[in-house]
Design a protein around this motif. Structure first.
Motif, short mmCIF file in Angstrom:
data_model
loop_
_atom_site.label_atom_id
_atom_site.label_comp_id
_atom_site.label_asym_id
_atom_site.label_seq_id
_atom_site.Cartn_x
_atom_site.Cartn_y
_atom_site.Cartn_z
N SER A 43 0.83 -1.21 0.00
CA SER A 43 0.00 0.00 0.00
C SER A 43 0.86 1.26 0.00
O SER A 43 2.04 1.23 0.36
CB SER A 43 -0.92 0.02 1.22
OG SER A 43 -0.17 -0.01 2.42
N TRP A 49 -5.36 9.49 2.31
CA TRP A 49 -5.76 8.40 1.42
C TRP A 49 -4.72 7.28 1.44
O TRP A 49 -3.52 7.52 1.48
CB TRP A 49 -5.93 8.90 -0.01
CG TRP A 49 -7.09 9.82 -0.17
CD1 TRP A 49 -7.07 11.18 -0.18
CD2 TRP A 49 -8.46 9.43 -0.34
NE1 TRP A 49 -8.33 11.68 -0.35
CE2 TRP A 49 -9.22 10.62 -0.44
CE3 TRP A 49 -9.13 8.21 -0.40
CZ2 TRP A 49 -10.59 10.62 -0.61
CZ3 TRP A 49 -10.50 8.21 -0.57
CH2 TRP A 49 -11.22 9.40 -0.67
N ASN A 50 -5.23 6.05 1.40
CA ASN A 50 -4.38 4.87 1.32
C ASN A 50 -4.89 3.98 0.21
O ASN A 50 -6.07 3.63 0.16
CB ASN A 50 -4.38 4.11 2.66
CG ASN A 50 -3.41 2.94 2.67
OD1 ASN A 50 -3.66 1.90 2.08
ND2 ASN A 50 -2.31 3.12 3.38
N THR A 51 -4.01 3.62 -0.71
CA THR A 51 -4.37 2.73 -1.82
C THR A 51 -3.41 1.56 -1.85
O THR A 51 -2.24 1.69 -1.45
CB THR A 51 -4.33 3.45 -3.17
OG1 THR A 51 -3.01 3.99 -3.37
CG2 THR A 51 -5.35 4.58 -3.21
N ARG A 101 -7.53 -2.06 -2.77
CA ARG A 101 -8.13 -1.43 -1.59
C ARG A 101 -7.95 0.09 -1.65
O ARG A 101 -6.91 0.60 -2.04
CB ARG A 101 -7.48 -1.96 -0.32
CG ARG A 101 -8.00 -1.35 0.98
CD ARG A 101 -7.37 -2.01 2.18
NE ARG A 101 -7.83 -1.44 3.45
CZ ARG A 101 -7.22 -0.46 4.09
NH1 ARG A 101 -6.10 0.07 3.57
NH2 ARG A 101 -7.69 0.01 5.23
N ALA A 103 -8.73 3.39 1.07
CA ALA A 103 -9.11 3.73 2.44
C ALA A 103 -8.88 5.21 2.70
O ALA A 103 -8.07 5.86 2.01
CB ALA A 103 -8.33 2.89 3.45
N TYR A 104 -9.59 5.72 3.72
CA TYR A 104 -9.48 7.14 4.07
C TYR A 104 -9.41 7.28 5.58
O TYR A 104 -10.15 6.58 6.30
CB TYR A 104 -10.68 7.92 3.53
CG TYR A 104 -10.57 9.41 3.73
CD1 TYR A 104 -9.86 10.20 2.83
CD2 TYR A 104 -11.19 10.04 4.81
CE1 TYR A 104 -9.75 11.57 3.01
CE2 TYR A 104 -11.09 11.41 4.99
CZ TYR A 104 -10.36 12.18 4.09
OH TYR A 104 -10.27 13.54 4.28
N THR A 115 -10.46 5.06 10.44
CA THR A 115 -10.11 4.70 9.07
C THR A 115 -11.17 3.75 8.51
O THR A 115 -11.54 2.78 9.18
CB THR A 115 -8.73 4.02 9.00
OG1 THR A 115 -7.74 4.90 9.51
CG2 THR A 115 -8.39 3.64 7.56
N GLY A 117 -12.12 1.49 4.97
CA GLY A 117 -11.58 1.01 3.71
C GLY A 117 -12.54 0.07 3.01
O GLY A 117 -13.36 -0.60 3.64
N THR A 119 -12.41 -2.87 -0.28
CA THR A 119 -11.56 -3.63 -1.19
C THR A 119 -12.44 -4.29 -2.25
O THR A 119 -13.40 -5.00 -1.91
CB THR A 119 -10.76 -4.72 -0.45
OG1 THR A 119 -9.99 -4.11 0.60
CG2 THR A 119 -9.83 -5.45 -1.40
#
Length: 337
Positions: A43, A49-51, A101, A103-104, A115, A117, A119
Motif C-alpha cells: 500500500s 488516502w491509502n491505496t 483497496r 481507504a481514508y 479509518t 476502507g 476492497t
C-alpha cells in the motif's frame, strides 16, 4: 510505501501439521475449532488516502467434538466407540481472493482517528457449507454392524468439487467467476497520556458473488437392520449465483503505559467461532520497540520487534513447529519519504 504479511493458525484437536496432513498424531485432544487466516498488503499512503493491493486467505472450521473424534478414529484405523451416540457437525468456510483497496483516514481530533476502507475483490477459490448427522453405535466388531443407525445431510457450494462430483459425468462443475467487496474499519485513540485503544474490523458485512456456482446436497440414512442398509439421495447442480459471506476478523488492543520506556497491553483476536486473548509487554527507545507476548488460552508465547522501517512478530505454543497447535507471524517493511 508499506508491505506487510500476517498469518494466524490454530488447531484445537491436533498439531497444525497433523491436522493439515493425515491426522496421524498420538496427541489427540477434543476440540471444536481450527482456522488459518492470512493477508498480504502492498500500500501507499498519500495524505489521508491509502491505496494498495491485497491478497487474503481464510479457512475457518467449526465442528462438534464427536466429529473430530470420529474423523481421528477413521484416519488412524481405530475402532469407533461402542454403544455410543455420535452428534456430528461440521461447518467450513474457505475463501482465497485478491483485490484493490482504497481507504481514508478521518482525524476526529488530535487524539482520535477513524479509518474506513473498501476492497474490490476477485475470488480465486472457495468452499462454503455444512454437514450434520446423528447416529448410534453397538458393541459389534464389524464396522457395518457396529453402526446401528445414522441420519445425516451435507450441503455445500464450491469452485472445484471436493468429493469427486466431477467424476459423475454431469458436465463442468467449476465456478465461472467470483467477485465482491470487503469492508474494514479501524479506530485509534488516546484516552489520556497513559491509556490508548485500537480496534480493527476486517471483512465485516463483506461478500463474494460466485457466478455459475456448483453445489452438492446429499441425505444419508443408514440402518443395519434394513435391506438395503443405506439410502443415499441428493443432487449436484449449479446455481446462477452464490452469495458467500466472508468470515470477519476483529482485533482489539488496550495499552497502559505507566512509565517510559515500558508499556503493557491486552489484545484479542476474534473470528466467527472463537476469541483469543494475548498479554503483551513492551520496552522501547527512540530506535526500536521490543515485545514479549503470551496467549493463555493456547499456551503460546512470542516475541516482536518494531522499527521505523521494518518489524516482525512470531509466536507459537511449541518450539518444534510440527507439534505446534497455535502459530502466528507477521512482518512489515515500509519506507517514508
Amino acid at each position: 510505501m508499506r508491505y506487510s504479511v500476517n498469518a494466524d493458525m490454530y488447531s484445537e484437536p491436533l498439531p497444525i501439521h497433523a491436522f493439515l496432513d493425515d491426522w496421524q498424531d498420538p496427541n489427540f485432544k477434543s476440540g471444536e475449532n481450527a482456522f488459518a487466516h492470512g493477508k498480504m498488503k502492498l500500500s501507499v499512503q498519500q495524505g489521508p488516502w491509502n491505496t494498495g493491493w491485497v491478497w487474503s486467505y481464510d479457512y475457518a472450521l467449526n465442528f462438534s467434538p464427536d466429529m473430530a473424534k470420529l474423523y481421528y478414529q477413521i484416519e488412524n484405523d481405530l475402532p469407533i466407540d461402542a454403544n455410543s451416540s455420535y452428534d456430528l457437525f461440521l461447518e467450513a468456510q474457505h475463501v482465497d481472493s485478491i483485490g484493490a483497496r482504497l481507504a481514508y483516514d478521518w482525524a476526529l481530533n488530535p487524539d482520535w482517528t477513524v479509518t474506513a476502507g473498501v476492497t474490490a475483490l476477485i475470488g480465486r477459490h472457495y468452499v462454503d457449507g455444512q454437514f450434520n448427522a446423528y447416529g448410534q453405535t453397538t458393541d459389534q466388531i464389524n464396522l457395518m454392524d457396529r453402526v446401528s443407525w445414522l441420519n445425516g445431510q451435507l450441503d455445500y457450494s464450491y469452485d472445484v468439487p471436493a468429493l469427486k462430483e466431477d467424476e459423475l459425468g454431469l458436465g463442468d462443475l467449476r465456478v465461472k467467476q467470483g467477485y465482491g467487496y470487503a469492508l474494514d474499519f479501524t479506530v485509534n485513540g488516546k484516552i489520556n497520556e497513559q491509556w490508548k485503544v485500537n480496534l480493527q474490523l476486517e471483512d465485516v458485512f463483506s461478500y463474494l458473488y460466485w457466478d455459475q456456482a456448483p453445489y452438492s446436497r446429499y441425505e444419508i440414512h443408514y440402518d443395519k437392520d434394513n435391506r438395503p442398509r443405506m439410502d443415499l439421495s441428493g443432487r449436484v447442480d449449479t446455481r446462477q449465483q452464490y452469495k458467500q459471506e466472508l468470515p470477519y476478523k476483529i482485533r482489539s488492543e488496550i495499552e497502559y503505559r505507566p512509565i517510559q520506556p515500558l508499556s503493557f497491553t491486552l489484545s484479542s483476536f476474534s473470528n466467527p467461532y472463537l476469541t483469543l486473548f494475548q498479554l503483551n509487554s513492551y520496552w522501547e527507545n527512540d530506535f526500536v520497540k521490543l515485545g514479549v507476548h503470551t496467549e493463555p488460552q493456547t499456551q503460546a508465547y512470542g516475541v516482536s520487534l518494531q522499527h521505523q522501517n521494518v518489524g516482525f512478530k512470531y509466536m507459537a505454543d511449541a518450539l518444534n513447529t510440527n507439534q505446534a497447535k497455535r502459530m502466528g507471524a507477521s512482518l512489515y517493511a515500509q519506507y517514508v519519504w
